[in-house]
Design a protein around this motif. Structure first.
Motif, PDB file in Angstrom:
ATOM      1  N   LEU A  88       0.845  -1.192   0.000  1.00 21.42           N
ATOM      2  CA  LEU A  88       0.000   0.000   0.000  1.00 21.42           C
ATOM      3  C   LEU A  88       0.877   1.237   0.000  1.00 21.42           C
ATOM      4  O   LEU A  88       2.065   1.183   0.314  1.00 21.42           O
ATOM      5  N   CYS A  89       0.273   2.374  -0.330  1.00 17.31           N
ATOM      6  CA  CYS A  89       0.982   3.650  -0.319  1.00 17.31           C
ATOM      7  C   CYS A  89       0.221   4.621   0.567  1.00 17.31           C
ATOM      8  O   CYS A  89      -1.006   4.761   0.420  1.00 17.31           O
ATOM      9  N   PHE A  90       0.933   5.283   1.470  1.00 17.69           N
ATOM     10  CA  PHE A  90       0.329   6.337   2.281  1.00 17.69           C
ATOM     11  C   PHE A  90       0.489   7.657   1.539  1.00 17.69           C
ATOM     12  O   PHE A  90       1.603   8.104   1.276  1.00 17.69           O
ATOM     13  N   ASP A  91      -0.624   8.265   1.200  1.00 21.97           N
ATOM     14  CA  ASP A  91      -0.608   9.516   0.440  1.00 21.97           C
ATOM     15  C   ASP A  91      -0.335  10.681   1.382  1.00 21.97           C
ATOM     16  O   ASP A  91      -1.172  11.045   2.212  1.00 21.97           O
ATOM     17  N   ARG A  92       0.842  11.269   1.238  1.00 23.34           N
ATOM     18  CA  ARG A  92       1.264  12.330   2.152  1.00 23.34           C
ATOM     19  C   ARG A  92       0.435  13.595   1.986  1.00 23.34           C
ATOM     20  O   ARG A  92       0.466  14.482   2.835  1.00 23.34           O
ATOM     21  N   THR A  93      -0.290  13.718   0.878  1.00 23.06           N
ATOM     22  CA  THR A  93      -1.053  14.939   0.633  1.00 23.06           C
ATOM     23  C   THR A  93      -2.397  14.963   1.345  1.00 23.06           C
ATOM     24  O   THR A  93      -2.936  16.037   1.623  1.00 23.06           O
ATOM     25  N   MET A 153      -0.831   0.160  -4.196  1.00 21.34           N
ATOM     26  CA  MET A 153       0.545   0.159  -4.689  1.00 21.34           C
ATOM     27  C   MET A 153       0.765  -1.178  -5.395  1.00 21.34           C
ATOM     28  O   MET A 153       0.392  -1.321  -6.543  1.00 21.34           O
ATOM     29  N   LEU A 154       1.293  -2.164  -4.703  1.00 24.82           N
ATOM     30  CA  LEU A 154       1.364  -3.505  -5.279  1.00 24.82           C
ATOM     31  C   LEU A 154       0.065  -4.265  -5.058  1.00 24.82           C
ATOM     32  O   LEU A 154      -0.213  -5.244  -5.744  1.00 24.82           O
ATOM     33  N   ALA A 155      -0.714  -3.835  -4.086  1.00 23.66           N
ATOM     34  CA  ALA A 155      -2.062  -4.371  -3.899  1.00 23.66           C
ATOM     35  C   ALA A 155      -3.055  -3.419  -4.564  1.00 23.66           C
ATOM     36  O   ALA A 155      -2.917  -2.197  -4.466  1.00 23.66           O
ATOM     37  N   THR A 156      -4.036  -3.980  -5.230  1.00 20.74           N
ATOM     38  CA  THR A 156      -5.041  -3.147  -5.897  1.00 20.74           C
ATOM     39  C   THR A 156      -6.256  -2.896  -5.019  1.00 20.74           C
ATOM     40  O   THR A 156      -6.951  -1.894  -5.187  1.00 20.74           O
ATOM     41  N   SER A 157      -6.525  -3.814  -4.080  1.00 20.86           N
ATOM     42  CA  SER A 157      -7.674  -3.645  -3.185  1.00 20.86           C
ATOM     43  C   SER A 157      -7.436  -4.461  -1.929  1.00 20.86           C
ATOM     44  O   SER A 157      -6.625  -5.393  -1.903  1.00 20.86           O
ATOM     45  N   TRP A 158      -8.156  -4.109  -0.869  1.00 21.88           N
ATOM     46  CA  TRP A 158      -8.044  -4.834   0.389  1.00 21.88           C
ATOM     47  C   TRP A 158      -9.354  -4.691   1.145  1.00 21.88           C
ATOM     48  O   TRP A 158     -10.043  -3.674   1.067  1.00 21.88           O
ATOM     49  N   THR A 159      -9.689  -5.726   1.865  1.00 24.30           N
ATOM     50  CA  THR A 159     -10.933  -5.712   2.636  1.00 24.30           C
ATOM     51  C   THR A 159     -10.818  -6.671   3.801  1.00 24.30           C
ATOM     52  O   THR A 159     -10.096  -7.672   3.732  1.00 24.30           O
ATOM     53  N   HIS A 160     -11.480  -6.348   4.894  1.00 25.90           N
ATOM     54  CA  HIS A 160     -11.557  -7.257   6.035  1.00 25.90           C
ATOM     55  C   HIS A 160     -12.655  -8.289   5.758  1.00 25.90           C
ATOM     56  O   HIS A 160     -13.815  -7.927   5.566  1.00 25.90           O
TER      57      HIS A 160
END
Length: 512
Positions: free
Chosen positions: A63-68, A75-82
């Motif tokens: 994943l990428c944390f968007d600093r803005t 990032m390398l993952a396209t989606s994530w869910t619990h």
């Protein structure tokens, strides 16, 4: 100004006066001076700012944390869910390759995450993944991450501290550290052409980078040479004679003198690092005066933080006083009070009331990057009768004194490792261990509760209690922002605001 500072300043003036105009160069290779040479391109092997810059360029995270805006992005993952209370399912990109041409898939992601939590690997800062039980492969491009317990930090850790490794290549080294030292292969925007203790590191832009985007831009500079130059004066000489294009500086004098040269620009990038002064409130160091609240409050009120920031800390407009231990971009950041205001008369009265009408002796430990600030604070304290001396310590000596209980006052800087959550700050100062010179049971309870819930509203309320109490008890005084300051050739542009511990990222640099 000390004799040492005066000689350094004179040397800088000489260089500025005699150096020729920067030669026009081909814009193929960016040359960056590294103060602390690195032995590995992988952050886990050699954690420090220089490795932080290199590792972020060579490796990617899920994943990428968007600093803005503080949001998590693909990032390398396209989606994530619990898919359960303690199960995160992630879909991976299907078009990513490692620098050797091999495809990135679930095998690599599962291997990396399980390697991070394997106790046999003894990874530094492995405690950051104490929430992670294991990772499992569902299919070639789907994984499941099993948590030991629900953690508010899980996804953030996957965006900052888990660079993905090629399972077959990394596992082939008997010593896992050899991978980063001899054959670092990632999926990042740059590949390693060579890594050598003498020559440094040469990075070459990765032309096949489909995962690049707004959160992690595709790099534009073709080649980057990271050159080990430990001595600051030698770095400046190399900059002046077209030997390097960028140096990272720590003193205001250097910024002002080099910035006056029309061949160079100064870029100050402020993220979440701040300067602070910490006082021993429980007497571990043997200085009884600091155990008294009125004394600690007096020292806080003796300091003009606005003047200290403006006169000592480099960074221009990016330097300002701060009132707490966190910044809005960090999750969990909240506070409702401020440090006691600057008031010399009130400070003197508090010292009299506390039984120290003639002041007392105190030693200030100052860490690298905070030496000048430590000296300035000592001068401010002497104005109210406190006889302060300064010990300029290396990081190693500072940590040893801290462990041994020999820290009366500490002046330093805290980066939080670039981690966009305040839990790291609370743990750094108030972990009930060697660094904790307060051992406040209320704070310890709040910190434990904040890590036990995923409710962000509750977390913010708990961290506000921690930081408010630290201010109210005058345990630690936040002083000012601490921008990372770069001096570089004018044809280079650096976007600001990076959370990377180096202060920037190669993907945020470009030729004009």
């Amino acid at each position: 100004m000390s004799m040492r500072s005066g000689l350094a300043a004179a040397s800088l003036v000489f260089l500025l006066a005699v150096s020729p105009a920067a030669a026009q160069k081909a814009k193929g290779t960016l040359r960056i001076a590294f103060t602390d040479p690195i032995s590995s391109a992988l952050l886990h092997d050699d954690p420090k700012p220089e490795t932080g810059l290199t590792s972020a360029a060579v490796f990617d995270t899920l994943l990428c944390f968007d600093r803005t805006n503080g949001e998590l992005k693909p990032m390398l993952a396209t989606s994530w869910t619990h898919v359960g209370e303690r199960i995160i399912e992630m879909k991976l990109r299907e078009d990513v390759k490692f620098h050797d041409g091999s495809p990135f898939d679930a095998d690599d992601a599962v291997y990396t995450l399980n390697w991070l939590v394997d106790p046999r690997n003894n990874i530094r800062f492995g405690g950051n993944f104490d929430w992670l039980q294991k990772a499992e492969k569902v299919d070639r491009y789907t994984i499941r991450i099993i948590e030991k317990f629900p953690s508010p930090l899980a996804l953030l850790r996957l965006s900052t501290g888990a660079p993905m490794l090629p399972s077959d290549k990394h596992s082939g080294f008997g010593e896992s550290g050899d991978f980063g030292r001899k054959s670092p292969i990632g999926t990042g925007g740059y590949r390693v052409e060579f890594i050598d203790s003498t020559r440094g590191i040469m990075l070459v832009r990765n032309p096949d980078y489909p995962q690049g985007g707004a959160c992690t831009p595709k790099p534009s500079i073709e080649r980057v040479h990271l050159i080990p130059i430990p001595d600051a004066q030698t770095q400046i000489a190399q900059l002046m004679t077209d030997g390097v294009d960028l140096i990272r500086i720590t003193t205001r004098d250097q910024a002002e003198m080099l910035g006056s040269n029309p061949a160079f620009s100064v870029t100050a990038s402020q993220a979440i690092t701040f300067h602070y002064m910490a006082m021993d409130a429980i007497g571990r160091s043997g200085n009884a005066a600091l155990q008294k609240f009125d004394v600690r409050k007096a020292l806080v009120q003796a300091l003009d933080r606005q003047r200290l920031a403006a006169s000592v800390v480099p960074g221009g407009d990016a330097v300002r006083p701060v009132d707490s231990f966190c910044f809005p971009i960090q999750r969990g950041c909240s506070f409702t009070n401020k440090p006691y205001p600057y008031d010399v008369a009130a400070a003197k009265k508090l010292l009299v009331d506390a039984g120290y009408p003639n002041g007392f002796d105190v030693e200030i430990n100052a860490t690298p990057g905070s030496y000048d600030l430590g000296e300035a604070i000592a001068g401010e304290l002497r104005r109210v009768g406190v006889r302060a001396t300064v010990a300029r310590l290396t990081f190693g000596a500072y940590r040893q004194r801290q462990r041994e209980g020999k820290q009366q006052i500490l002046v330093g800087q805290w980066t939080n490792g670039g981690f966009p959550d305040v839990s790291g700050t609370a743990d750094f100062f108030f972990n009930n261990g060697d660094r904790d010179y307060w051992r406040d049971p209320e704070i310890n309870t709040f910190a434990h509760e904040a890590l036990s819930t995923v409710d962000e509203v509750i977390r913010r309320r708990l961290y506000a209690r921690i930081f408010d109490r630290a201010n109210a008890q005058a345990y630690v005084l936040p002083i000012s922002t601490k921008p990372d300051v770069f001096v570089h050739t004018r044809d280079l542009e650096i976007a600001t605001g990076s959370l990377n511990v180096f202060g920037s990222e190669l993907s945020l640099m470009r030729w004009k």
